[in-house]
Motif scaffolding. Structure first.
Motif, short mmCIF file in Angstrom:
data_model
loop_
_atom_site.label_atom_id
_atom_site.label_comp_id
_atom_site.label_asym_id
_atom_site.label_seq_id
_atom_site.Cartn_x
_atom_site.Cartn_y
_atom_site.Cartn_z
N SER A 40 75.44 69.30 -68.03
CA SER A 40 76.53 68.34 -68.08
C SER A 40 77.64 68.88 -68.99
O SER A 40 77.38 69.19 -70.16
CB SER A 40 76.01 67.01 -68.60
N LEU A 41 78.85 69.01 -68.45
CA LEU A 41 79.96 69.60 -69.19
C LEU A 41 81.27 68.89 -68.84
O LEU A 41 81.39 68.31 -67.77
CB LEU A 41 80.12 71.08 -68.83
N THR A 42 82.23 69.03 -69.75
CA THR A 42 83.62 68.66 -69.46
C THR A 42 84.46 69.91 -69.68
O THR A 42 84.37 70.52 -70.74
CB THR A 42 84.11 67.51 -70.37
N ILE A 43 85.25 70.26 -68.68
CA ILE A 43 86.11 71.44 -68.78
C ILE A 43 87.55 70.97 -68.68
O ILE A 43 87.93 70.25 -67.76
CB ILE A 43 85.81 72.47 -67.67
N VAL A 44 88.36 71.35 -69.66
CA VAL A 44 89.79 71.05 -69.68
C VAL A 44 90.51 72.37 -69.43
O VAL A 44 90.30 73.34 -70.16
CB VAL A 44 90.21 70.46 -71.05
N THR A 45 91.35 72.39 -68.39
CA THR A 45 92.02 73.64 -68.04
C THR A 45 93.42 73.39 -67.50
O THR A 45 93.70 72.31 -66.96
CB THR A 45 91.18 74.43 -66.99
N ASN A 46 94.25 74.39 -67.63
CA ASN A 46 95.57 74.36 -67.02
C ASN A 46 95.60 75.22 -65.75
O ASN A 46 96.64 75.43 -65.17
CB ASN A 46 96.64 74.83 -68.01
N SER A 83 101.33 68.13 -74.11
CA SER A 83 101.09 66.76 -74.54
C SER A 83 99.71 66.27 -74.10
O SER A 83 99.00 65.62 -74.87
CB SER A 83 102.18 65.85 -73.96
N GLN A 84 99.32 66.60 -72.88
CA GLN A 84 97.99 66.21 -72.40
C GLN A 84 96.88 66.86 -73.22
O GLN A 84 95.86 66.23 -73.50
CB GLN A 84 97.84 66.56 -70.92
N LEU A 85 97.06 68.10 -73.61
CA LEU A 85 96.05 68.81 -74.42
C LEU A 85 95.77 68.09 -75.73
O LEU A 85 94.65 68.13 -76.24
CB LEU A 85 96.49 70.24 -74.71
N GLU A 86 96.79 67.46 -76.29
CA GLU A 86 96.64 66.77 -77.58
C GLU A 86 95.65 65.60 -77.50
O GLU A 86 95.22 65.09 -78.52
CB GLU A 86 97.99 66.28 -78.09
#
Length: 178
Positions: A40-46, A83-86
């Motif tokens: 189970s993971l959450t990945i934040v990417t552009n 802004s989203q990364l914050e």
């Protein structure tokens, strides 16, 4: 360069439940593909390619940042993405395509890329940096972070112990890759 050994080594640093930040690039896509499918993971990417590489990973939540889409790089950049990364706190940030210097830290060759990486570094508890013969002991025009932000370094065997020693003295954990 064979990315599979680097990606596999990076994947071993990931724990179930982790939130991971990844920027665009071939190595980030390789990392995404190497992540255990039963975790189970959450990945934040552009990166659209990173998000696509995670298709079929049923236990992964993927957050794809919006904003201005750079078609040449295949990623979101600019103020909306920043802004989203914050809004996120991550456990790990996989850093690739940066110059790595023991006294300067991480630097990037492109300003929009540096801005995204800078926020990802700051919003992550630990950074995993890839060091190659092309990137180590080098600097680029745009600062990403200081040397104290280099928590883990994935280093190929072509890098000698003398080159890596200044990083080790600063507390960076060196992971040698065959």
């Amino acid at each position: 360069m064979d990315l599979a050994p680097l990606a596999a080594a990076g994947a071993k640093l990931v724990q179930s439940g982790a939130t991971i930040m990844m920027h665009h690039g071939a190595l980030s896509v390789a990392f995404a593909g190497a992540l255990p499918r039963d975790m189970s993971l959450t990945i934040v990417t552009n990166s659209l390619l990173v998000a696509t590489a995670l298709e079929g990973h049923r236990q992964a939540s993927v957050v794809l940042l919006g904003g201005l889409y750079d078609q040449e790089k295949g990623c979101s950049v600019g103020t909306t993405a920043l802004s989203q990364l914050e809004q996120f706190n991550a456990d790990l940030f996989f850093v690739a395509d940066c110059a790595v210097h023991p006294s300067v830290g991480l630097t990037a060759f492109d300003l929009p890329d540096a801005e995204i990486k800078r926020v990802m570094c700051r919003r992550s508890a630990a950074r995993v940096v890839v060091a190659t013969a092309e990137s180590i002991a080098k600097t680029a025009p745009f600062q990403v972070s200081g040397p104290d932000a280099i928590d883990h370094m994935l280093a190929g065997r072509q890098l000698d112990a003398e080159t890596l020693e200044p990083f080790r003295r600063q507390g960076t954990v060196i992971h040698r890759i065959a």
